[in-house]
Scaffold this active site. Structure first.
Site, PDB file in Angstrom:
ATOM      1  N   LYS A 143       2.694  36.278 -50.099  1.00  0.00           N
ATOM      2  CA  LYS A 143       3.063  36.515 -51.499  1.00  0.00           C
ATOM      3  C   LYS A 143       1.877  36.279 -52.430  1.00  0.00           C
ATOM      4  O   LYS A 143       1.612  37.074 -53.340  1.00  0.00           O
ATOM      5  CB  LYS A 143       4.233  35.614 -51.878  1.00  0.00           C
ATOM      6  N   SER A 159      14.245  33.466 -52.731  1.00  0.00           N
ATOM      7  CA  SER A 159      12.916  33.018 -53.154  1.00  0.00           C
ATOM      8  C   SER A 159      12.560  33.489 -54.571  1.00  0.00           C
ATOM      9  O   SER A 159      11.580  33.011 -55.144  1.00  0.00           O
ATOM     10  CB  SER A 159      11.856  33.510 -52.163  1.00  0.00           C
TER      11      SER A 159
END
Length: 808
Positions: A702, A659
């Site tokens: 996040k 990611s």
């Protein structure tokens, strides 16, 4: 390329339109009977339970806490209630082979009745036999036989005595037996008198004594045969009397159980054994205290110990069942599954018999359904093999582990096996199912039906109402307060957040039940009659607060400057990446500084994490993709001649996942182009070889992780996060993040390509190739390509300068 705009607030959170619900509280809703969001698993369970073929047992696979056990238990109990009750099973003595107890199959509830009937029969027989053998008729007939035998014995000796008298020979009884001696005038001669007789008379007396001695020995040899004949006649008389005393009582049971040939056969054997051992019923029983203390008096009857041979061991009793059995074995050891033979100590010896046979879960569930936890089963030694062996042979064979492994030499018993006919349902994780499929070939033959439970279901108006009914059902079953419509809406929104998808809801029953119970606690603490939206929110906040100690400590270190990360300004070759820290039931976002350095090289992108073995394979794959992207996207006519290094700054643990690959690529492009990157923005997203930004997991955590850092520093001046556009449906952000986006103090950009992302980060157009194949001058891509061409030419020139030196 047009300037990218941040996502609107409505795209960041999908609200539940609870005002459209027709109910006021969940008390107005009916209980839910079907499986929520489990159409596939429901069909599999119905098929697996319905098909009656060998090997079509079930495995319910899915994460723990999905409610798999409760779901299948409810379905099986409903199905089993419409089925006939299973048979009772009993073990009785095998009088011909006591080491192989025989099994009896009886209608439901008949096992206990048979045990009571046989127990009552033995008690009645004890008094009936005694009465019969104490009767005048038996005594008279026995006396006649004894008298006749005595007369026959006496007559034989009387004949010898008369003959001896005629020959002047005396028959004397001595301590050593009978002896013969000569007489004169009725008196026994002394040895001196016998020596004084003429020689001819000596010989005559000795011949007479020898003849009488032979007849006496013949009579003595015949005496035991006469006694044996007498005992046999008395035994026949006793059998006749015992048969008369026993027969009519056992005939009543034969008539009662006439439809069960196995029971009738057992009663026949029982009668024969009682008649054969009738003396045991005539001797007084052992004193209870002596039996309790393990003391047996000499010549005393076996008493209760002997009566055990006539007992009925009811192994399985279904007298209280109204339908087929549904059994869950929480501790599936070998013995708990297939049963066991217990032992007892008596006078220092270890013994056992058919009364010490104990049933297992397979016996209790026979004819119905058995539910087992797959992991618990596999953790128990030999339990898995025992289950497979029973299912393959369709019978339950009780055998002790010590005997099976030849670890003990104690004499034991081998009960007759019991036919097995049941459905086994294993409940376990997906990984365990796939491992069994791969590593155990017998598993696929015995568990042919897999019911795969889905963790998520689509979220729409119809499913919201279905979910509301599920909330109401759980609330009623757990004794919780009703939930009003706004509380239901907030629960649905939270389950979407837990699912990580605004278009789905989580069907994890344990997580939902935990949230409902905690919200109920908050409502009761506030003395409210129903659970409100505020109660649900308090429960959610409390769950987070209890788990986020580590997050707060890390955030504190960012604010204090211990962990370096800029949220303002611009830096070349430096990008704020985002990762997720998973602490079991709680996950949070963790920003990380990613830096890149460039120099002339052989076209290598060095992942420092990988070099020190802190990088997982997926992260390493993502870094290798960057080299492929650079080589294909820029300066196709020149060799890739850079040496780049990438690192997660102040990272002291393993790094896994791809990611951060887009953030790493942005750092590389910034370093190559010499363009600074805005540190007010953080980045997440993976990238492929074509420069397309791909979806990642944990997008909400996040974003919130970077938001919390900016908020803690008081820097809310247009900070934001770049996410993949394909992650937009997964956004279910906290309300403070949504409000900041609405106010413009925090922005979330959704990008599809690296070009879109680099424009936002640098404020410089990415640039597209024109008709001549060149990037616009001054664009990001133009600068990157120019730098790569320059590096390639410098490397080529360096190589040419080195050749003359090598030649000299």
């Amino acid at each position: 390329m047009a300037q990218m705009k941040p996502l609107p607030p409505d795209a960041l959170y999908q609200r539940c339109e609870s005002h459209k619900f027709a109910f006021h509280t969940t008390a107005d809703l009916e209980d839910l009977t079907e499986f929520v969001g489990q159409a596939r698993a429901s069909e599999a369970i119905q098929f697996g339970v319905g098909i009656r073929r060998h090997g079509f047992n079930l495995y319910l696979l899915g994460p723990s806490g999905m409610g798999k056990y409760a779901t299948v238990r409810a379905f099986l109990e409903k199905t089993a209630a419409a089925e006939p009750a299973s048979e009772d099973w009993c073990y009785v003595n095998n009088f011909a082979k006591p080491e192989n107890p025989r099994v009896l199959k009886l209608p439901p509830g008949s096992g206990v009745l048979l045990r009571e009937d046989v127990h009552r029969l033995v008690d009645n027989l004890r008094s009936a036999i005694r009465s019969a053998f104490e009767s005048e008729s038996y005594s008279a007939r026995k006396h006649v036989i004894e008298q006749e035998i005595k007369e026959r014995q006496d007559k034989a000796f009387e004949d010898i005595q008369q003959e001896a008298d005629q020959k002047d020979i005396a028959v004397l009884r001595t301590p050593t037996g009978l002896a013969l001696a000569p007489m004169r005038n009725g008196k026994v001669l002394s040895p001196e008198q016998f020596e004084n007789l003429p020689e001819s008379e000596h010989q005559h007396i000795q011949d007479a004594i020898a003849e009488l001695q032979e007849k006496l020995h013949a009579a003595l040899r015949q005496a035991p045969r006469i006694e044996q004949e007498g005992r046999e006649r008395i035994r026949q008389l006793s059998n006749e009397v015992a048969s008369f005393a026993v027969g009519h009582l056992i005939d009543e049971l034969r008539k009662k159980y006439g439809g069960l040939p196995e029971v009738v056969s057992f009663l026949d054997d029982l009668q024969s054994d009682i008649i054969e051992n009738v003396d045991e019923f005539l001797t007084p029983a052992e004193h209870p205290l002596a039996a309790l203390m393990g003391i047996s008096a000499p010549f005393a009857a076996k008493g209760a110990a002997f009566s055990r041979r006539y007992q009925v061991n009811v192994l399985v009793d279904h007298s209280s069942n109204h339908g087929a059995p549904v059994v869950y074995e929480d501790h599936p050891t070998y013995s708990n599954l297939v049963g066991q033979v217990e032992y007892m100590s008596h006078l220092g010896a270890i013994t056992t018999d058919f009364n010490l046979i104990r049933s297992g879960a397979l016996h209790q569930a026979n004819g119905g359904y058995l539910i087992l936890d797959a992991l618990k089963l596999l953790l128990q030694p030999f339990a898995w093999e025992a289950l497979k062996r029973s299912l393959q042979s369709s019978q339950i064979r009780i055998e002790s582990l010590g005997q099976m492994l030849s670890l003990i030499t104690t004499v034991s018993i081998e009960p007759q096996p019991i036919p097995l006919n049941l459905k086994v349902v294993l409940v376990g994780e997906r990984l365990l199912y796939y491992m069994l499929c791969s590593l155990d070939p017998e598993f696929n033959e015995l568990f042919k039906v897999a019911a795969d439970f889905e963790e998520r279901m689509p979220r729409n108006a119809a499913s919201d109402l279905l979910f509301a009914r599920w909330i109401g059902t759980i609330a009623r079953r757990e004794g919780l307060l009703p939930f009003d419509r706004q509380a239901v809406g907030r629960v649905i929104e939270q389950t979407s957040r837990m699912a990580g998808d605004s278009q789905k809801v989580l069907t994890h029953r344990r997580s939902l039940a935990d949230l409902l119970q905690e919200a109920d606690y908050r409502a009761r603490a506030a003395s409210r009659p129903v659970v409100t939206e505020a109660d649900v929110q308090q429960a959610i906040d409390a769950q987070i607060y209890r788990a986020d100690r580590v997050r707060e400590r890390l955030l504190e270190e960012f604010v204090r400057g211990t962990i370096l990360l800029d949220t303002q300004g611009e830096r070349v070759g430096q990008v704020n990446g985002l990762s997720v820290v998973d602490l079991g039931h709680f996950a949070f976002g963790h920003p990380a500084r990613i830096t890149a350095r460039i120099r002339i090289g052989k076209g290598e992108v060095i992942d420092i994490e990988r070099e020190v073995e802190l990088s997982g394979p997926i992260h390493s794959k993502g870094v290798l993709i960057l080299s492929s992207f650079l080589g294909a996207h820029y300066a196709p006519d020149h060799p890739l001649s850079l040496s780049a290094s990438l690192v997660f700054e102040q990272s002291y643990g393993a790094v896994e996942g791809d990611s951060a690959s887009s953030a790493e690529l942005y750092a590389l492009l910034s370093a190559l182009a010499g363009l600074p990157v805005k540190q007010s923005l953080a980045v997440t997203g993976s990238v492929n070889q074509h420069g397309e930004v791909q979806a990642i997991g944990g997008v909400n955590e996040k974003i919130e992780g970077f938001f919390d850092l900016c908020k803690a520093r008081g820097q809310m001046e247009g900070q934001g996060v770049l996410i993949p556009a394909s992650n937009i449906p997964h956004l279910m952000l906290r309300q403070d993040v949504v409000e900041a986006a609405r106010n413009g103090t925090f922005r979330i950009y959704a990008v599809r390509t690296i070009d879109e992302g680099i424009e936002i980060l640098t404020g410089v157009p990415a640039g597209q190739r024109d008709a001549s194949g060149k990037f616009p001058e001054g664009s990001v891509n133009g600068r990157v390509e120019a730098r790569l061409v320059d590096l390639a030419e410098k490397r080529l020139a360096a190589g040419r300068n080195a050749e003359p030196e090598n030649q000299t």
